[in-house]
Design a protein around this motif. Structure first.
Motif, mmCIF file in Angstrom:
data_model
loop_
_atom_site.group_PDB
_atom_site.id
_atom_site.type_symbol
_atom_site.label_atom_id
_atom_site.label_comp_id
_atom_site.label_asym_id
_atom_site.label_seq_id
_atom_site.Cartn_x
_atom_site.Cartn_y
_atom_site.Cartn_z
ATOM 1 N N VAL A 361 -13.902 52.511 13.792
ATOM 2 C CA VAL A 361 -14.256 53.921 13.710
ATOM 3 C C VAL A 361 -15.521 54.168 14.523
ATOM 4 O O VAL A 361 -16.480 53.388 14.460
ATOM 5 C CB VAL A 361 -14.478 54.349 12.247
ATOM 6 N N CYS A 362 -15.497 55.266 15.298
ATOM 7 C CA CYS A 362 -16.651 55.645 16.113
ATOM 8 C C CYS A 362 -16.946 57.119 15.888
ATOM 9 O O CYS A 362 -16.036 57.937 15.698
ATOM 10 C CB CYS A 362 -16.348 55.399 17.594
ATOM 11 N N GLN A 363 -18.226 57.500 15.888
ATOM 12 C CA GLN A 363 -18.579 58.901 15.768
ATOM 13 C C GLN A 363 -18.185 59.676 17.034
ATOM 14 O O GLN A 363 -18.007 59.083 18.107
ATOM 15 C CB GLN A 363 -20.082 59.048 15.529
ATOM 16 N N GLU A 364 -18.060 60.976 16.898
ATOM 17 C CA GLU A 364 -17.731 61.815 18.035
ATOM 18 C C GLU A 364 -18.761 61.621 19.146
ATOM 19 O O GLU A 364 -19.938 61.349 18.862
ATOM 20 C CB GLU A 364 -17.706 63.283 17.614
ATOM 21 N N PRO A 365 -18.383 61.772 20.411
ATOM 22 C CA PRO A 365 -19.278 61.469 21.530
ATOM 23 C C PRO A 365 -20.638 62.120 21.444
ATOM 24 O O PRO A 365 -21.648 61.491 21.753
ATOM 25 C CB PRO A 365 -18.493 61.976 22.738
ATOM 26 N N ALA A 376 -22.847 50.706 39.171
ATOM 27 C CA ALA A 376 -21.716 50.216 39.948
ATOM 28 C C ALA A 376 -22.213 49.539 41.212
ATOM 29 O O ALA A 376 -23.380 49.637 41.576
ATOM 30 C CB ALA A 376 -20.778 51.378 40.278
ATOM 31 N N GLY A 377 -21.289 48.924 41.868
ATOM 32 C CA GLY A 377 -21.660 48.159 43.062
ATOM 33 C C GLY A 377 -22.243 49.022 44.171
ATOM 34 O O GLY A 377 -23.042 48.575 44.967
ATOM 35 N N ASN A 378 -21.868 50.344 44.220
ATOM 36 C CA ASN A 378 -22.365 51.202 45.295
ATOM 37 C C ASN A 378 -23.687 51.866 44.932
ATOM 38 O O ASN A 378 -24.162 52.742 45.651
ATOM 39 C CB ASN A 378 -21.314 52.268 45.633
ATOM 40 N N GLY A 379 -24.253 51.485 43.761
ATOM 41 C CA GLY A 379 -25.544 52.029 43.369
ATOM 42 C C GLY A 379 -25.442 53.278 42.540
ATOM 43 O O GLY A 379 -26.418 53.735 41.962
ATOM 44 N N ASP A 380 -24.251 53.916 42.477
ATOM 45 C CA ASP A 380 -24.090 55.109 41.651
ATOM 46 C C ASP A 380 -23.861 54.695 40.198
ATOM 47 O O ASP A 380 -23.166 53.733 39.916
ATOM 48 C CB ASP A 380 -22.890 55.933 42.132
ATOM 49 N N SER A 381 -24.424 55.475 39.310
ATOM 50 C CA SER A 381 -24.192 55.181 37.899
ATOM 51 C C SER A 381 -22.890 55.830 37.456
ATOM 52 O O SER A 381 -22.533 56.906 37.927
ATOM 53 C CB SER A 381 -25.348 55.696 37.033
ATOM 54 N N SER A 382 -22.220 55.196 36.534
ATOM 55 C CA SER A 382 -20.939 55.710 36.067
ATOM 56 C C SER A 382 -21.160 56.920 35.175
ATOM 57 O O SER A 382 -22.153 57.027 34.466
ATOM 58 C CB SER A 382 -20.195 54.606 35.301
ATOM 59 N N ASN A 383 -20.223 57.853 35.223
ATOM 60 C CA ASN A 383 -20.317 59.025 34.370
ATOM 61 C C ASN A 383 -19.933 58.709 32.933
ATOM 62 O O ASN A 383 -20.273 59.459 32.026
ATOM 63 C CB ASN A 383 -19.401 60.140 34.903
ATOM 64 N N GLY A 384 -19.180 57.597 32.718
ATOM 65 C CA GLY A 384 -18.722 57.254 31.370
ATOM 66 C C GLY A 384 -19.807 56.592 30.547
ATOM 67 O O GLY A 384 -20.871 56.236 31.031
ATOM 68 N N ALA A 385 -19.541 56.427 29.270
ATOM 69 C CA ALA A 385 -20.459 55.754 28.344
ATOM 70 C C ALA A 385 -19.660 54.868 27.422
ATOM 71 O O ALA A 385 -18.471 55.104 27.192
ATOM 72 C CB ALA A 385 -21.249 56.770 27.543
ATOM 73 N N ILE A 386 -20.318 53.838 26.915
ATOM 74 C CA ILE A 386 -19.682 52.946 25.947
ATOM 75 C C ILE A 386 -19.995 53.472 24.560
ATOM 76 O O ILE A 386 -21.156 53.641 24.202
ATOM 77 C CB ILE A 386 -20.215 51.505 26.095
ATOM 78 N N TYR A 387 -18.981 53.779 23.776
ATOM 79 C CA TYR A 387 -19.187 54.290 22.440
ATOM 80 C C TYR A 387 -19.062 53.140 21.440
ATOM 81 O O TYR A 387 -18.103 52.369 21.478
ATOM 82 C CB TYR A 387 -18.181 55.394 22.141
ATOM 83 N N VAL A 388 -20.037 53.055 20.551
ATOM 84 C CA VAL A 388 -20.105 51.942 19.599
ATOM 85 C C VAL A 388 -19.184 52.220 18.413
ATOM 86 O O VAL A 388 -19.299 53.257 17.759
ATOM 87 C CB VAL A 388 -21.547 51.721 19.107
ATOM 88 N N TYR A 389 -18.294 51.289 18.144
ATOM 89 C CA TYR A 389 -17.362 51.399 17.009
ATOM 90 C C TYR A 389 -17.847 50.504 15.864
ATOM 91 O O TYR A 389 -18.424 49.446 16.085
ATOM 92 C CB TYR A 389 -15.948 50.970 17.427
ATOM 93 N N HIS A 390 -17.579 50.958 14.663
ATOM 94 C CA HIS A 390 -17.858 50.168 13.467
ATOM 95 C C HIS A 390 -16.542 49.580 12.968
ATOM 96 O O HIS A 390 -15.532 50.287 12.879
ATOM 97 C CB HIS A 390 -18.476 51.027 12.363
ATOM 98 N N ALA A 391 -16.581 48.294 12.630
ATOM 99 C CA ALA A 391 -15.394 47.650 12.061
ATOM 100 C C ALA A 391 -15.377 47.890 10.556
ATOM 101 O O ALA A 391 -16.362 47.632 9.853
ATOM 102 C CB ALA A 391 -15.391 46.167 12.361
ATOM 103 N N ILE A 392 -14.282 48.408 10.061
ATOM 104 C CA ILE A 392 -14.106 48.649 8.629
ATOM 105 C C ILE A 392 -13.054 47.670 8.131
ATOM 106 O O ILE A 392 -11.907 47.687 8.578
ATOM 107 C CB ILE A 392 -13.654 50.095 8.342
ATOM 108 N N TYR A 393 -13.455 46.788 7.215
ATOM 109 C CA TYR A 393 -12.545 45.774 6.674
ATOM 110 C C TYR A 393 -12.099 46.202 5.279
ATOM 111 O O TYR A 393 -12.928 46.459 4.403
ATOM 112 C CB TYR A 393 -13.238 44.421 6.602
ATOM 113 N N LEU A 394 -10.821 46.258 5.070
ATOM 114 C CA LEU A 394 -10.269 46.711 3.800
ATOM 115 C C LEU A 394 -9.610 45.549 3.061
ATOM 116 O O LEU A 394 -8.725 44.888 3.597
ATOM 117 C CB LEU A 394 -9.235 47.821 4.023
ATOM 118 N N GLU A 395 -10.090 45.291 1.836
ATOM 119 C CA GLU A 395 -9.414 44.324 0.974
ATOM 120 C C GLU A 395 -8.372 45.005 0.099
ATOM 121 O O GLU A 395 -7.445 44.374 -0.389
ATOM 122 C CB GLU A 395 -10.426 43.587 0.084
ATOM 123 N N GLU A 396 -8.565 46.317 -0.129
ATOM 124 C CA GLU A 396 -7.610 47.097 -0.916
ATOM 125 C C GLU A 396 -7.047 48.203 -0.037
ATOM 126 O O GLU A 396 -7.793 48.930 0.610
ATOM 127 C CB GLU A 396 -8.294 47.706 -2.148
#
Length: 464
Positions: A361-365, A376-396
């Motif tokens: 699960v990840c929060q909205e951008p 990037a290799g050409n020196g330009d920064s990417s417009n995208g971003a890495i969104y951090v997800y949380h792992a939710i483990y369910l035993e039930e």
């Protein structure tokens, strides 16, 4: 000859004999009311035949001289009676032998105390993992008799051979302890044992009769080489059994006994909000309950209690965290038996229970934590971003578990979450139910949005 004995060297030795005998005077004597075999040579240990399951009296006698061990006057002592292997080869494999017997005889014990017939025994205790021993308290100044029943027969531990099989001998051993200052009965006083063979019901009587008939056929000269049969069996002094509570011997053939009264052990149950994959149903959270090598003896005792190993706290009373972690799986199985040994090993090694379902699960951008991508290799920064997800483990696999784990992962007070919805086709909001959770695909990914409830109290969570 009398002149030779009068020499100073013999006088000196003779004067020391009474003192030596005095120190060896046993404080107690145990007499089993069963006849010894007549077919035992003069200088061999006596052998007594018992019937399987029959009650035999062991008289516990105070044998102290005046002034001996005055500290137990008016006090109780504790005795542990065991049936063990006589053969040293079998002693070293005793645990495996007894486990095999238990497998073939589920629910049975090798040794029992016939409580209705016993006299003067108090606070009788047995340990389910120690099937060959019973313990009790008794008053040396009063008449005390313990009636024992041996349920294993000698041929159960003998490899089958062509032409029949010969049963192995056992030992009945009694170890007696006095109370220490801290109230525990761990100060060893006396041990004695005798050699026995156990037969199927009435088999001991037939064997005794056969031995007697054989001896009657022997000549008078041959009979002189054998000791007579006595109506009772006196247990002879011996070393304490190596697994007595006074010390723990790593190479002892049997695990150390830990006798406890039947009682309910209390332990803390952690918050069920835990989203750790190591959250287990045994009342502990391994993520916060690992035993560290630096743990002190007291911390190790607390760890054992918290993880439901209270039965073994006395056994590991001098173990630090490092000491306990050094024990191998085989060591723990040998000490605690297969069930608790494996459970303790898994707890020490933080063996986690695999979650039934994992979702990400990840929060909205706009509200998420963004990590800029590398240039990037050409020196330009990417417009995208890495969104951090949380792992939710369910035993039930229930909706309430999803709600709890989401609240914990995103630091939202649980009572402020009104409903959890999943966004469906055309943007509709579908209430997350137990059935929906059961149909989630493992490792599904969701975007998380929290919106205020219509009445302004609390939040609704939407999974996209």
């Amino acid at each position: 000859f009398s002149d030779v004995l009068a020499l100073p060297i013999f006088k000196q030795e003779d004067s020391s004999l009474p003192q030596e005998n005095e120190t060896k005077h046993p404080p107690f004597q145990y007499v089993m009311c069963a006849a010894t075999s007549p077919a035992v040579k003069l200088y061999d240990e006596t052998l007594t035949y018992l019937n399987q399951g029959q009650s035999y009296e062991i008289r516990m006698l105070d044998n102290r001289k005046a002034g001996d061990i005055p500290e137990i006057n008016g006090k109780l002592v504790k005795s542990i009676i065991r049936v063990v292997f006589h053969d040293r080869r079998l002693q070293y494999t005793e645990h495996q032998q007894l486990e095999g017997w238990k497998w073939n005889r589920p629910g049975d014990r090798l040794l029992d105390l016939d409580i209705p017939m016993s006299v003067g025994v108090i606070d009788i205790k047995t340990n389910p993992s120690q099937l060959n021993a019973v313990e009790f308290l008794w008053d040396p100044t009063k008449c005390t008799s313990a009636f024992i029943q041996v349920h294993c027969i000698s041929t159960e531990f003998t490899p089958r051979k062509h032409g029949g099989e010969k049963g192995v001998p056992f030992r009945i051993q009694v170890d007696t302890f006095k109370q220490t200052e801290n109230g525990e009965y761990t100060d060893h006083l006396h041990s004695a044992s005798c050699q026995i063979k156990v037969f199927k019901p009435k088999g001991a009587d037939r064997k005794q009769k056969t031995d007697r008939e054989k001896m009657e056929k022997r000549t008078a000269h041959e009979k002189e080489k054998y000791q007579p049969s006595y109506d009772t069996t006196v247990l002879t002094e011996c070393s304490p059994w190596p697994d007595t509570p006074t010390t723990f011997v790593n190479n002892s053939p049997t695990p150390a006994p830990t006798f406890t009264s039947a009682q309910h052990n209390s332990y803390n149950v952690p918050d069920s909000n835990s989203s750790s994959p190591n959250h287990q149903g045994d009342g502990t959270s391994q993520g916060s309950g690992d035993l560290h090598p630096s743990a002190t003896i007291q911390e190790t005792q607390q760890w054992l209690l918290k993880h439901r190993f209270s039965t073994y706290t006395r056994l590991f009373s001098n173990f630090s965290g490092a000491d306990l972690l050094k024990l191998t799986r085989e060591d723990l199985v040998q000490i605690c038996g297969p069930a608790d040994g494996i459970r303790l090993y898994n707890a020490l090694k933080s063996r986690s229970v695999r979650p039934r379902l994992t979702i990400y699960v990840c929060q909205e951008p706009l509200q998420s934590i963004q990590l800029e991508r590398p240039e990037a290799g050409n020196g330009d920064s990417s417009n995208g971003a890495i969104y951090v997800y949380h792992a939710i483990y369910l035993e039930e696999m229930v909706a309430s578990e999803v709600t709890r784990k989401l609240a914990l992962a995103f630091n939202i007070p649980l009572h402020q979450i009104n409903q959890v919805y999943r966004q469906g086709p055309t943007g509709i909001h579908i209430l997350v139910s137990d059935q929906m959770v059961q149909n989630f695909q493992d490792e599904s990914c969701f975007l998380f949005t929290a919106i205020k409830a219509e009445n302004g109290e609390g939040f609704h969570i939407i999974l996209k």
